[in-house]
Design a protein around this motif. Structure first.
Motif, PDB file in Angstrom:
ATOM      1  N   UNK A  29     -72.247 -83.608  11.043  1.00  0.00           N
ATOM      2  CA  UNK A  29     -72.055 -83.853  12.485  1.00  0.00           C
ATOM      3  C   UNK A  29     -72.798 -85.113  12.919  1.00  0.00           C
ATOM      4  N   UNK A  30     -74.002 -85.302  12.399  1.00  0.00           N
ATOM      5  CA  UNK A  30     -74.795 -86.472  12.775  1.00  0.00           C
ATOM      6  C   UNK A  30     -74.142 -87.772  12.301  1.00  0.00           C
ATOM      7  N   UNK A  31     -73.620 -87.757  11.074  1.00  0.00           N
ATOM      8  CA  UNK A  31     -72.983 -88.968  10.542  1.00  0.00           C
ATOM      9  C   UNK A  31     -71.620 -89.220  11.184  1.00  0.00           C
ATOM     10  N   UNK A  32     -70.931 -88.147  11.564  1.00  0.00           N
ATOM     11  CA  UNK A  32     -69.588 -88.302  12.123  1.00  0.00           C
ATOM     12  C   UNK A  32     -69.537 -88.127  13.620  1.00  0.00           C
ATOM     13  N   UNK A  33     -70.657 -88.360  14.295  1.00  0.00           N
ATOM     14  CA  UNK A  33     -70.747 -88.082  15.736  1.00  0.00           C
ATOM     15  C   UNK A  33     -69.806 -88.946  16.573  1.00  0.00           C
ATOM     16  N   UNK A  72     -71.458 -75.259  20.293  1.00  0.00           N
ATOM     17  CA  UNK A  72     -71.917 -75.885  21.541  1.00  0.00           C
ATOM     18  C   UNK A  72     -72.542 -77.257  21.281  1.00  0.00           C
ATOM     19  N   UNK A  73     -73.247 -77.392  20.163  1.00  0.00           N
ATOM     20  CA  UNK A  73     -73.832 -78.702  19.818  1.00  0.00           C
ATOM     21  C   UNK A  73     -72.733 -79.727  19.593  1.00  0.00           C
ATOM     22  N   UNK A  74     -71.667 -79.324  18.896  1.00  0.00           N
ATOM     23  CA  UNK A  74     -70.548 -80.238  18.642  1.00  0.00           C
ATOM     24  C   UNK A  74     -69.876 -80.630  19.955  1.00  0.00           C
ATOM     25  N   UNK A  75     -69.740 -79.660  20.849  1.00  0.00           N
ATOM     26  CA  UNK A  75     -69.138 -79.968  22.161  1.00  0.00           C
ATOM     27  C   UNK A  75     -69.974 -80.995  22.922  1.00  0.00           C
ATOM     28  N   UNK A  76     -71.300 -80.825  22.913  1.00  0.00           N
ATOM     29  CA  UNK A  76     -72.182 -81.778  23.598  1.00  0.00           C
ATOM     30  C   UNK A  76     -72.118 -83.160  22.936  1.00  0.00           C
TER      31      UNK A  76
END
Length: 438
Positions: free
Chosen positions: A370-374, A408-412
């Protein structure tokens, strides 16, 4: 001791020399055995076989010399292909993926078979005699050499095909997935053979209160914890009537002087007992899959992270990794993880281990990607889809909360980074579907 033997055996199987040298040794024994059989039986080819073995000692030397020369030449080609494949794997997937290629049995067997055929032909060639008094042509041994040569040609075709598949990202990720599922099953079955139970805080305090002395055992060297011999630790704890609290699991990095475990005892442990305990922990310079439960997840995350780097920019490989991580996540939802407290045969608490948890697996699998593909819509949408699919397999509220946290983290993350409204709406559709199903 069993753990250490299993660890050494795993290292041997993962080397490029053990299986090839074993095949060479078998070839030497075969050569000596077949030559001896030729000498005592005076084997003469009959029927169709006599057309394969016509001529005398000169023909025998010619056949064996041709086979030996061809095999050592092809062996050099195979080594070259292997080194090229390893170089490509290192640059494309990361240096930590090299051990997967080294463990590959076909690579090891091919390397060994060509060298073994060369050695076999040389040994048999040495026994061919043309002097009349000692004339000797080992017909059966030569026939076997021809069979080996034909088999090696077939093996070369198989090897080239296998290598072409082996360096494809989809194949690499699929193999990691399969290996991890197998490794997880074996690890959990191994740990569940103990008397694993859950203790409340009151029960733990009661267990600790039975002992008057608390000792801290510290690590003696830096490195990754590769394996722990829980059987021996349980035996030591039972024999010495002590309680061990272990702070690390295989895969954790140890630093000299750090507290490795804590001993609760009635009397201070002597040096020999401390040495025995230290011997139950195997450390090394790298992580291995021997007892490291999330080793395969780290490998897949590394492939995905490299694929998302600006220099590579391969989102399809990253998506493939996410799909396989989703499959592992769904598999983990069905697992009843072993409890951290281990009892002896008398139902007395002897070991408290660092537990495997569903949350740690999910964090490892999805956080870094998620961090690399944000800022990549396709990655965020696929991550959201994967987590929603995992949630559909969960019946446990605690695990559902873990998945919901990541969703929820991905949504934010998407709200902050996705500038195109259409991309955000696509992700929102997946999120709303999850909320409606929940």
């Amino acid at each position: 001791m069993k753990t250490r033997i299993a660890y050494i055996w795993k290292l041997l199987l993962g080397s490029f020399w053990f299986i090839p040298l074993s095949i060479v040794f078998v070839a030497i024994m075969l050569a000596l055995g077949l030559v001896y059989f030729d000498a005592v039986s005076e084997f003469k080819p009959a029927g169709a076989y006599k057309y394969l073995l016509t001529g005398g000692s000169d023909a025998a030397r010619s056949i064996l010399s041709t086979i030996a020369g061809a095999m050592i030449g092809v062996a050099g080609t195979v080594f070259s292909i292997t080194l090229v494949a390893l170089t490509m794997a290192s640059s494309q997937f990361g240096p930590r993926l090299l051990q997967n290629f080294m463990y590959d049995r076909i690579n090891q067997i091919v390397l060994g078979s060509y060298i073994a055929t060369f050695i076999y032909s040389i040994i048999v060639l040495r026994t061919v005699k043309s002097i009349e008094e000692t004339k000797f042509t080992p017909n059966l041994s030569i026939m076997f050499a021809i069979m080996l040569a034909v088999a090696n040609i077939v093996l070369l075709v198989v090897y080239v095909h296998h290598t072409a598949l082996q360096i494809q990202a989809d194949q690499v990720v699929a193999k990691i997935n399969a290996a991890m599922r197998k490794n997880l099953r074996l690890l959990i079955e191994r740990e569940k053979k103990f008397n694993n139970v859950t203790f409340s805080n009151e029960q733990l305090e009661k267990a600790f209160s039975q002992y008057s002395i608390v000792e801290k055992i510290r690590t003696e060297k830096n490195g990754y914890l590769q394996a722990v011999d829980f059987d021996s630790l349980l035996t030591i704890a039972t024999q010495k009537n002590i309680l061990l609290i272990i702070h690390f699991r295989p895969g954790d990095f140890l630093i000299i002087g750090e507290e490795l475990l804590r001993i609760h005892s009635h009397t201070k442990c002597d040096e020999s007992t401390v040495d025995e305990i230290h011997d139950c922990f195997i450390t090394g310079n790298r992580r291995t899959a021997t007892q490291d439960a999330d080793f395969g997840i780290h490998q897949m995350v590394e492939i995905a992270s490299r694929a998302l780097s600006p220099g590579v920019n391969d989102p399809y490989t990253a998506i493939n990794c996410i799909d396989n991580l989703t499959a592992i996540g769904c598999y983990l939802t069905q697992i009843d993880f072993p409890k951290p407290n281990i009892l002896d045969d008398d139902k007395k608490l002897r070991l408290i281990t660092k537990p495997l948890t569903f949350e740690k697996f999910i964090d490892t699998a999805f956080n870094q990607i998620r961090q690399y593909g944000s800022e990549t819509p396709a990655i965020l949408i696929r991550l959201m889809e994967g987590l929603v699919r995992i949630s559909n397999y969960i019946n446990d509220e605690e695990r559902k909360e873990i998945i919901e946290k990541h969703i929820n983290i991905i949504l934010k993350t998407a709200e902050r980074n996705l500038e195109e409204e259409a991309d955000f709406n696509d992700l929102l559709k997946v999120y709303n579907k999850y909320n409606n199903e929940s």
